[in-house]
Design a protein around this motif. Structure first.
Motif, PDB file in Angstrom:
ATOM      1  N   LEU A 116      23.507   2.511  80.192  1.00 59.35           N
ATOM      2  CA  LEU A 116      22.687   1.930  81.253  1.00 59.35           C
ATOM      3  C   LEU A 116      22.403   2.919  82.378  1.00 59.35           C
ATOM      4  O   LEU A 116      21.727   2.569  83.351  1.00 59.35           O
ATOM      5  CB  LEU A 116      23.370   0.688  81.849  1.00 59.35           C
ATOM      6  N   ILE A 165      14.893  -3.928  85.395  1.00 63.43           N
ATOM      7  CA  ILE A 165      16.179  -4.601  85.172  1.00 63.43           C
ATOM      8  C   ILE A 165      16.115  -5.497  83.940  1.00 63.43           C
ATOM      9  O   ILE A 165      17.045  -5.532  83.130  1.00 63.43           O
ATOM     10  CB  ILE A 165      16.581  -5.399  86.416  1.00 63.43           C
ATOM     11  N   SER A 204      26.602   0.624  89.544  1.00 63.83           N
ATOM     12  CA  SER A 204      27.400   0.083  88.435  1.00 63.83           C
ATOM     13  C   SER A 204      26.831   0.511  87.091  1.00 63.83           C
ATOM     14  O   SER A 204      27.572   0.851  86.163  1.00 63.83           O
ATOM     15  CB  SER A 204      27.444  -1.444  88.516  1.00 63.83           C
ATOM     16  N   MET A 205      25.501   0.488  86.960  1.00 62.54           N
ATOM     17  CA  MET A 205      24.878   0.909  85.714  1.00 62.54           C
ATOM     18  C   MET A 205      25.129   2.387  85.452  1.00 62.54           C
ATOM     19  O   MET A 205      25.283   2.816  84.301  1.00 62.54           O
ATOM     20  CB  MET A 205      23.376   0.631  85.760  1.00 62.54           C
ATOM     21  N   ILE A 245      16.879  -4.288  80.223  1.00 66.14           N
ATOM     22  CA  ILE A 245      18.215  -4.008  79.670  1.00 66.14           C
ATOM     23  C   ILE A 245      18.613  -5.058  78.643  1.00 66.14           C
ATOM     24  O   ILE A 245      19.421  -4.790  77.756  1.00 66.14           O
ATOM     25  CB  ILE A 245      19.286  -3.914  80.770  1.00 66.14           C
ATOM     26  N   GLN A 289      27.973   3.236  83.226  1.00 64.61           N
ATOM     27  CA  GLN A 289      27.929   2.849  81.821  1.00 64.61           C
ATOM     28  C   GLN A 289      26.901   3.734  81.124  1.00 64.61           C
ATOM     29  O   GLN A 289      25.715   3.669  81.442  1.00 64.61           O
ATOM     30  CB  GLN A 289      27.545   1.374  81.682  1.00 64.61           C
ATOM     31  N   THR A 330      18.786   3.405  83.323  1.00 61.10           N
ATOM     32  CA  THR A 330      18.213   2.262  84.037  1.00 61.10           C
ATOM     33  C   THR A 330      18.634   2.289  85.495  1.00 61.10           C
ATOM     34  O   THR A 330      17.830   2.036  86.403  1.00 61.10           O
ATOM     35  CB  THR A 330      18.656   0.943  83.385  1.00 61.10           C
ATOM     36  N   GLY A 331      19.915   2.605  85.747  1.00 61.40           N
ATOM     37  CA  GLY A 331      20.386   2.706  87.123  1.00 61.40           C
ATOM     38  C   GLY A 331      19.631   3.766  87.893  1.00 61.40           C
ATOM     39  O   GLY A 331      19.246   3.563  89.054  1.00 61.40           O
ATOM     40  N   VAL A 344      27.346  -6.257  83.797  1.00 56.94           N
ATOM     41  CA  VAL A 344      27.173  -5.345  84.930  1.00 56.94           C
ATOM     42  C   VAL A 344      27.411  -6.161  86.186  1.00 56.94           C
ATOM     43  O   VAL A 344      26.811  -7.223  86.365  1.00 56.94           O
ATOM     44  CB  VAL A 344      25.762  -4.734  84.985  1.00 56.94           C
ATOM     45  N   LEU A 369      23.930  -2.418  92.091  1.00 57.01           N
ATOM     46  CA  LEU A 369      23.722  -2.617  90.656  1.00 57.01           C
ATOM     47  C   LEU A 369      23.424  -1.283  89.974  1.00 57.01           C
ATOM     48  O   LEU A 369      23.941  -0.997  88.886  1.00 57.01           O
ATOM     49  CB  LEU A 369      22.566  -3.590  90.449  1.00 57.01           C
ATOM     50  N   THR A 374      23.052  -9.565  77.807  1.00 54.46           N
ATOM     51  CA  THR A 374      23.525  -8.912  79.019  1.00 54.46           C
ATOM     52  C   THR A 374      23.815  -9.950  80.089  1.00 54.46           C
ATOM     53  O   THR A 374      23.074 -10.920  80.240  1.00 54.46           O
ATOM     54  CB  THR A 374      22.468  -7.919  79.552  1.00 54.46           C
ATOM     55  N   LEU A 385      24.474 -10.234  84.206  1.00 51.78           N
ATOM     56  CA  LEU A 385      24.490  -9.643  85.542  1.00 51.78           C
ATOM     57  C   LEU A 385      25.346 -10.534  86.432  1.00 51.78           C
ATOM     58  O   LEU A 385      25.028 -11.707  86.625  1.00 51.78           O
ATOM     59  CB  LEU A 385      23.076  -9.548  86.124  1.00 51.78           C
TER      60      LEU A 385
END
Length: 990
Positions: free
Chosen positions: A107, A144, A100-101, A147, A104, A110-111, A78, A97, A153, A155
């Protein structure tokens, strides 16, 4: 180019050679290190790593290569980044961030959770803004970090030098979690843009110092690497022409982006024959190369590039289209053209584009005529405002650049207040700066007062004290103009605290506080008035405490406590209690003072008053440090540092670290003292008081090690700063250190002058805590100046001041000075008694400098009374301990006693105070022998050898066998070659 196979079609597009080098040149070592981190991450041992370098050095390219390697190893990635202006946006990187999540599917939730938590201001902080901010950071870090539970993962975070404080706090929390999870965090930053007030500057130093992060630096390319890059970009069949490489390297200094841009400019219009290229064809600057390439693009592409540069480094296609008044479909051709020619790069976010590098954006923006820039900023701001999904910080920036101050003011004020609610002080300060720049004429005076007060508060939180004081003064004037005396009085305590850091005297500060009290006393009593009176009294108590006017401070503090309790103001009550506790311990009422301080810390922690709890730790630990109560100091400073780190109160943390360094110096752990003091200076978040204390410590260590020039430089800087603050605790320690330096350098007159000045400063406030070291130093100085009557007067005056306060840790100085005076007068019996008491007391207190000095003084006394063995024992023990520090000045004094002992009694064995047998054992210990081996060598039992070792330790005052070995090695080096004293192996048979 060995070890690489280059396929030129990788760097060709539609028959053209690409501007971008197809291979990362000169970065093999960094890629290998990245592979190691990836492998460790797969094993559940993640990390935070910085990729550092100047603009254009290739950080983003390296980050992209690492992302591809990680993906091949099974990591999902990410990416997020920052852009100019993000320092004004709380959590800007986190918002990117989250976006961007959101792209996906696995994700997206989570975003959404990140965005929702940033928007949620309801989480409890029990009325403490700092605590609310910390809870927010903890929550976001947990969201965060989770994830990584679904798999490895990565970042990838770009341009952290533009990140805000909240983002950096969360990254610090993530770094600790990454160490036990398959989570890699890679962040780039521009090393040439870590200016003093950039949040990442101090934060990065802290992370690296604590080993919570690692760092890889990208260096400029060598001329050979530039040659490789040139050949790859131009697609030559062999090496690039040497003359061309030298010209390119000379004009780019080996910065990869500059190499690409200059070669891209050269490539335009040329397909071959670079051998004879004139040097004049190579652009002089990066800007010239960028703009030269842009000028070869179509009119539509140039217009898109200009509008994009006005919007920012990264922009949405919809906002771009609206600003250009074009249909989005019609942007496809110019955007593709700019992407094909490496001006823009399409973002992973659908519908977003960004400039390939910030320097490209900057060059294009700078060439736009000012009037056109203003029109474009206005259009961007108006469209963004209508849409309603852009941040107030973004809007305020564009409105200001558009010359629309009223719109900029409203947006900046909303953004500043939001940042303040999260204790995002740096972001809030920048936004309040814009608020003030764009403040409309005729603003209601109450609103102006609120703005000025908030601006001053955020400036103070950022250690911008002159700015803070000016705004607080303006706020107070505005409150008075508005007829709001309670609010006007409430500004005064933080104002005088700021003015204290700018050097205002106690008289100036107390006058301001008394003026505020007089204003309040003219009002009818009510809860608001009395609450403010309590805070003003607490300010007076703190002001008098800092100047060590203890009785007055205690009186003001007790008044503040009563008012705060009646008004239900627990923070002020705790603040006043701590102030009173400090005064009590400095006044010699130790148990009462320590008890109040400890109780206040616990009650503040229980009530989640984090700032007051940290202040309690800070005051208790630093007081114990100054008052020679080092066991207490180490305990509370250690706990306080841990607490301040947990609640992220870094100013308090670094100040306590500087005082811990002082304790380590005083107790003889000089290497640790230097390490911690250096870190406190480097971290830099503690402000001027931390700096002064750290300079004291480093100066004292330099002094002890005989590095008098370095000691004078550090202590003079600290003294100058302390004098500007007009504060005893800041200037007196430096003045004493300089007096000691003068004495060591053989200038007793200069030492006397400094000691007399130190006495006058302490006498003004009836101080003992900062005065006691001067008693011994001044006595030595007067005696060295052959002024025994001056020494007698000095001992009488200073001893009387110490006795009046009766602070236990200061009293051994009285015996020490009395012993020196008696020794100088030939009263060796009285001298022995006083010096013996002093040496034992300093040893119990763990005050190493004075302990060793007193031990050497006692050895001198024993030598004068012909008690040779005792004199040698004491001097040898002191010499051993001084050498371990190491302190050449003390070693030299001890050696002088031992030398005179040998001269007076040439038949005395050089290994005294040991017997010959004990020296034989010591020498075998120095050779690495064990008790059993030594027993076998000397024909003794291991038990007898053990007994010898115990006697040796006792006689030398040593604590470890290694110290015996060090001592034996020095003695062996002085043994005469002919063995005039006989062999140690032939004497003292057991």
């Amino acid at each position: 180019m060995s070890r690489r196979t280059i396929d030129l079609h990788l760097c060709r597009m539609e028959g053209r050679v690409s501007l971008v080098c197809p291979v990362l040149v000169g970065r093999d070592g960094l890629l290998q290190l990245a592979d190691e981190h990836i492998a460790a991450g797969l094993r559940g041992r993640g990390t935070l790593q910085f990729l550092a370098g100047e603009a254009g050095i290739g950080k983003s390219r390296l980050l992209g290569s690492i992302e591809r390697r990680a993906a091949a190893a099974g990591f999902r990635s990410v990416r997020a980044g920052t852009y100019p202006g993000d320092l004004e946006v709380t959590g800007a990187v986190l918002l990117d961030l989250a976006r961007s999540m959101g792209r996906q599917p696995d994700l997206a939730s989570t975003g959404a959770a990140i965005t929702a938590r940033l928007d949620d201001q309801s989480a409890s902080g029990d009325g403490d803004d700092h605590r609310r901010r910390r809870i927010l950071a903890l929550d976001l870090a947990e969201i965060i970090a989770d994830i990584a539970s679904a798999g490895p993962t990565l970042l990838a975070l770009e341009d952290l030098h533009q990140a805000d404080d909240l983002t950096l706090e969360i990254l610090a929390m993530l770094a600790t979690r990454a160490a036990e999870a398959p989570l890699l965090i890679l962040g780039t930053y521009r090393s040439d843009e870590l200016y003093p007030r950039v949040p990442m500057r101090d934060w990065r130093a802290h992370m690296l110092t604590k080993r919570l992060a690692g760092e890889s630096r990208l260096e400029r390319l060598s001329i050979e690497e530039t040659a490789t890059m040139t050949a790859l970009i131009l697609g030559t069949q062999g090496p690039a022409p040497r003359a061309l490489v030298e010209t390119v390297h000379g004009r780019t200094d080996g910065i990869p982006l500059h190499v690409e841009e200059l070669l891209g400019m050269l490539r335009a219009g040329r397909d071959s024959q670079f051998d004879a290229l004139p040097e004049a064809d190579v652009p002089d600057t990066l800007d010239a190369a960028i703009l030269g390439r842009l000028d070869r693009r179509s009119a539509g592409a140039r217009r898109v590039a200009e509008v994009g540069a006005v919007i920012g480094r990264s922009f949405e296609m919809d906002l771009l289209a609206s600003t250009l008044a074009m249909d989005a479909d019609h942007l496809s051709r110019p955007l593709t053209e700019l992407a094909d020619h490496f001006v823009l790069a399409e973002s992973a976010a659908s519908g977003r584009f960004g400039f390939r590098h910030g320097l490209i954006c900057d060059a294009i923006y700078a060439r736009i005529p000012a009037a056109r820039r203003r029109r474009l900023h206005a259009r961007v701001a108006e469209i963004a405002a209508r849409r309603g999904d852009f941040s107030d910080a973004f809007l305020s920036s564009h409105f200001e650049r558009a010359g629309m101050p009223e719109m900029a003011f409203a947006a900046a004020l909303r953004a500043a207040r939001a940042a303040t609610r999260l204790s995002s002080h740096r972001e809030a300060f920048q936004l309040y700066e814009r608020v003030i720049r764009t403040c409309p004429a005729g603003l209601p005076v109450v609103e102006l007062a609120e703005i000025r007060e908030a601006h001053g508060s955020t400036a103070a939180a950022c250690d911008l004290n002159a700015t803070a004081a000016a705004s607080m003064e303006a706020a107070r004037g505005a409150w008075l103009e508005a007829g709001r005396p309670i609010e006007a009085a409430a500004v005064v305590p933080p104002l005088v605290a700021t003015r204290h850091l700018l050097g205002d005297s106690l008289g100036q500060r107390s006058a301001r506080l008394r003026e505020a009290l007089a204003e309040l006393d003219r009002l009818a009593p009510d809860v608001d008035r009395d609450r403010t009176r309590g805070r003003v009294f607490a300010g007076l108590a703190a002001a008098y405490m800092l100047d060590r006017r203890l009785d007055e401070s205690i009186g003001f503090g007790e008044s503040a406590r009563e008012l705060a309790l009646a008004a239900g103001d627990p923070a002020t009550e705790r603040h006043a209690t701590v102030t009173v506790g400090v005064c009590l311990v400095f006044a010699g009422r130790m148990e009462d003072g320590w008890s109040r301080l400890e109780d206040s810390i616990q009650r503040s922690r229980d009530a989640h008053l984090e700032a007051e709890a940290a202040r309690g730790y800070r005051m208790l630990g630093s007081c114990a440090s100054v008052l020679v109560d080092y066991d207490r100091a180490e305990r509370w400073l250690g706990e306080g540092i841990d607490y301040a780190e947990r609640v992220e109160l870094w100013n308090d943390r670094h100040y306590m670290a500087a005082h811990l360094a002082h304790v380590l110096w005083a107790t003889g752990r000089w290497e640790d003292a230097v390490r911690i003091a250096d870190h406190a200076l480097a971290d830099g978040r503690g402000g001027i008081t931390t700096r002064i204390t750290a300079l004291h410590v480093l100066g004292f260590v330099d002094l002890g090690r005989g590095e008098l020039g370095a000691a004078r430089r550090r202590l003079t800087e600290a003294l100058d700063a302390g004098e500007r603050m007009h504060e005893l605790q800041r200037l007196s320690p430096a003045l004493w250190g300089l007096a000691e330096a003068d004495l060591i350098a053989g200038d007793p007159a200069a030492s006397i002058a400094r000691c007399e000045r130190g006495l006058a400063a302490s006498a003004a406030v009836d101080d003992a805590a900062y005065l006691f070291p001067y008693l011994v130093t001044g006595t030595r100085a007067y005696l060295a100046a052959h002024d025994p009557s001056g020494a007698e007067r000095w001992v009488k005056d200073v001893s009387g001041a110490l006795r009046r306060r009766g602070v236990p840790g200061t009293l051994p100085a009285i015996d020490h000075a009395a012993g020196l005076l008696a020794l100088a007068g030939g009263a060796t019996g009285r001298a022995r008694a006083h010096l013996g008491v002093a040496a034992d007391a300093w040893r119990r207190l763990r005050r190493r400098w004075e302990e060793l000095a007193a031990t050497i003084d006692l050895a001198e006394c024993e030598l004068r009374t012909n008690r040779l063995s005792e004199a040698v024992r004491l001097a040898a023990a002191a010499r051993l301990s001084a050498a371990a520090l190491p302190s050449p000045a003390l070693v030299e004094r001890a050696e002088a006693v031992l030398g005179r002992a040998r001269a007076l009694h040439p038949t005395e064995a050089p290994w005294a105070p040991l017997t010959a047998r004990e020296f034989e054992v010591a020498r075998l210990l120095a050779g690495g022998g064990t008790n059993a081996a030594i027993a076998a060598k000397l024909g003794l039992s291991p038990r007898t050898v053990g007994s010898h070792v115990e006697h040796i330790l006792d006689k030398l005052g040593a604590g470890r066998r290694a110290e015996i070995a060090a001592w034996a090695a020095t003695i062996a080096g002085r043994l005469p070659p002919s063995g005039e004293h006989g062999s140690a192996g032939e004497a003292d048979r057991d």
